[in-house]
Design an enzyme around this catalytic site. Structure first.
Site, PDB file in Angstrom:
ATOM      1  N   HIS A   1      -8.759  -3.473  -3.082  1.00 33.85           N
ATOM      2  CA  HIS A   1      -7.881  -2.802  -1.958  1.00 33.85           C
ATOM      3  C   HIS A   1      -8.360  -1.277  -1.931  1.00 33.85           C
ATOM      4  O   HIS A   1      -8.491  -0.519  -1.025  1.00 33.85           O
ATOM      5  CB  HIS A   1      -6.474  -2.617  -2.350  1.00 33.85           C
ATOM      6  CG  HIS A   1      -5.659  -1.635  -1.872  1.00 33.85           C
ATOM      7  ND1 HIS A   1      -4.565  -2.264  -1.025  1.00 33.85           N
ATOM      8  CD2 HIS A   1      -5.263  -0.634  -1.578  1.00 33.85           C
ATOM      9  CE1 HIS A   1      -3.698  -1.733  -0.295  1.00 33.85           C
ATOM     10  NE2 HIS A   1      -4.175  -0.472  -0.720  1.00 33.85           N
ATOM     11  N   GLU A   2      -8.720  -0.544  -3.076  1.00 30.10           N
ATOM     12  CA  GLU A   2      -9.209   0.852  -3.198  1.00 30.10           C
ATOM     13  C   GLU A   2     -10.564   0.916  -2.612  1.00 30.10           C
ATOM     14  O   GLU A   2     -10.657   2.148  -2.062  1.00 30.10           O
ATOM     15  CB  GLU A   2      -8.891   1.451  -4.805  1.00 30.10           C
ATOM     16  CG  GLU A   2      -7.554   1.361  -5.238  1.00 30.10           C
ATOM     17  CD  GLU A   2      -6.623   1.968  -4.462  1.00 30.10           C
ATOM     18  OE1 GLU A   2      -6.603   2.640  -3.560  1.00 30.10           O
ATOM     19  OE2 GLU A   2      -5.339   1.120  -4.399  1.00 30.10           O
TER      20      GLU A   2
ATOM     21  N   HIS B   1     -10.137   1.189   0.822  1.00 33.35           N
ATOM     22  CA  HIS B   1      -9.649   2.594   1.613  1.00 33.35           C
ATOM     23  C   HIS B   1     -10.956   3.586   1.608  1.00 33.35           C
ATOM     24  O   HIS B   1     -11.077   4.202   2.505  1.00 33.35           O
ATOM     25  CB  HIS B   1      -8.767   3.242   0.452  1.00 33.35           C
ATOM     26  CG  HIS B   1      -7.306   2.904   0.826  1.00 33.35           C
ATOM     27  ND1 HIS B   1      -6.765   3.258   2.028  1.00 33.35           N
ATOM     28  CD2 HIS B   1      -6.291   2.267  -0.310  1.00 33.35           C
ATOM     29  CE1 HIS B   1      -5.449   2.704   1.708  1.00 33.35           C
ATOM     30  NE2 HIS B   1      -5.259   2.258   0.616  1.00 33.35           N
TER      31      HIS B   1
ATOM     32  N   CYS C   1       0.876  -1.269  -0.003  1.00 33.71           N
ATOM     33  CA  CYS C   1      -0.001  -0.043   0.033  1.00 33.71           C
ATOM     34  C   CYS C   1       0.854   1.229  -0.024  1.00 33.71           C
ATOM     35  O   CYS C   1       1.773   1.675   0.809  1.00 33.71           O
ATOM     36  CB  CYS C   1      -0.885  -0.064   1.422  1.00 33.71           C
ATOM     37  SG  CYS C   1      -2.251   1.464   1.408  1.00 33.71           S
TER      38      CYS C   1
END
Length: 165
Positions: free
Chosen positions: A131-132, A135, A89
């Site tokens: 992953h995004e 976030h 990351c």
């Protein structure tokens, strides 16, 4: 258009869920997209969420094998049997840890003109989309680590030169 500074682990903005983009054509949203693209473009960067550059809106960019795109207000779908993959990351620089991810993912959202955007794929694309979206929900990838791996990860992160004490 500017390459923006990336917020690092410990910054509260990374733990905050983002708000939907309400006016995609707004000049500020267009500037955000330009900054997301400029900031994800350097080699070695697979994805970047808006809150990683301090903006609390549901938007991210991806750079998969030099193919750069973005999406506003993404909605995530996943499929397949989760598998262990090494993951890093930009907000936790210098570290890669194994975690479970689905092998296929798709996000649907919009672009700055309000047109539908669909990003989907396997491998690194699937990993980046998951992953995004994490976030944007205020979650860092280390939250999904196995407990012992997470303890080791936290120890290593606390010893990193960039970690603010």
């Amino acid at each position: 258009m500017t390459e923006r500074q990336i917020r690092l682990f410990g910054d509260p903005v990374l733990r905050s869920a983002t708000d939907p983009v309400r006016d995609p054509g707004d000049a500020r949203v267009r500037a955000l997209v330009d900054d997301l693209i400029d900031t994800v473009t350097p080699p070695g960067r697979a994805g970047l969420a808006a809150n990683q550059i301090g903006v609390g809106l549901r938007a991210f960019s991806v750079n998969i094998d030099g193919d750069i795109s973005y999406v506003l207000n993404p909605v995530l779908e996943v499929a397949g049997e989760p598998e262990l993959v090494d993951e890093g990351c930009l907000s936790v620089p210098g570290f890669y840890f194994p975690r479970m991810r689905y092998p296929w993912a798709r996000v649907t959202g919009i672009d700055v003109d309000g047109a539908e955007v669909v990003l989907e794929g396997e491998g690194l694309m699937a990993q980046a989309l998951q992953h995004e979206c994490g976030h944007l929900d205020g979650q860092l990838y280390i939250e999904g680590l196995e407990p012992e791996t997470k303890r080791e990860a936290m120890r290593a992160i606390r010893q990193a030169d960039w970690f603010s004490r």
